[in-house]
Design a protein around this motif. Structure first.
Motif: not given
Ligand SMILES: Cc1cc2nc3c(=O)[nH]c(=O)nc-3n(C[C@H](O)[C@H](O)[C@H](O)COP(=O)(O)O)c2cc1C
Length: 208
Positions: A16-18, A141, A145, A181
């Protein structure tokens, strides 16, 4: 404009971060077509963890006394620091793993954190030496949070990155966040839509 694009996820194409860093850099490039982009995939080529040998390689005042392996570590460290300091914008893919950042990202930060290069201590306390750049963190994540203070206290990922970047003197930090996610398809889709709309806003700001 120099853009430094850092990826750290170990999940390859499923990351996901990529996905987020790719989109952020694409938008920044669109805003600044002449930008020079440097890319580092820290999952594919992680710096070794800090050890006594590595620390000595980084800090020794007598490089001539280092072993060949230490000389290579020093050269890598110097290259990482130079690249970081030369960047006007740093885009960091930062997934949450076990409430914190990937170990590869920590290993990179351990190379950057050097007195006299990215910070110094004075009689008045610590002073960052890497200010004047912009950092965009692509935070991904599984859980959520950001929604209340109790959950925020569990976040040692974004909070840590803000702390260490602040220590380096960097005040212009933006977090593009896709969270929740792992909380079902609807939550996942919504997270990406929200993150993308944040990214679209970033490119406009960069163009301004
Ligand atoms: C090893 C590992 C540890 C994880 N730990 C957490 C965690 O502590 N909290 C959380 O909310 N999600 C956690 N997750 C879920 C990830 O944050 C989520 O899959 C996110 O998409 C990872 O980013 P990436 O896809 O770019 O690697 C973890 C995932 C992995 C693979």
């Amino acid at each position: 404009m120099n853009i430094l694009h850092i990826d750290t996820s170990v999940l390859g194409d499923a990351s996901a971060s990529r996905r987020l860093t790719g989109s952020i850099v694409e938008n920044l490039r669109h805003s600044a077509p002449n930008a020079v982009v440097s890319y580092r995939d820290l999952a594919a080529a992680p710096p070794a963890h800090l050890s006594g040998q590595v620390l000595q390689a980084m800090t020794s005042a007598e490089p001539g006394s280092l072993t060949e392996a230490q000389r290579q570590e020093r050269a890598l460290t110097d290259a990482l620091v130079e690249e970081f300091l030369a960047a006007d914008v740093v885009v960091i893919g930062a997934p949450m793993y076990n409430f914190a950042i990937p170990t590869q990202l920590k290993a990179w930060i351990d190379r950057l954190a050097q007195a006299g290069k990215t910070f110094k201590y004075t009689e008045a306390g610590a002073v960052g030496l890497a200010g004047g750049k912009r950092v965009v963190i692509a935070s991904s994540r599984g859980g959520a949070y950001s929604t209340d203070a109790t959950l925020q206290a569990l976040d040692h990922q974004e909070a840590y990155l803000r702390t260490v970047l602040g220590f380096f003197g960097i005040t212009d930090v933006t977090v593009v966040r896709a969270e929740g996610l792992a909380m079902g398809d609807a939550a996942r889709n919504k997270a990406f839509v929200q993150a993308q709309s944040q990214i679209d806003g970033l490119s406009l700001r960069a163009a301004a």
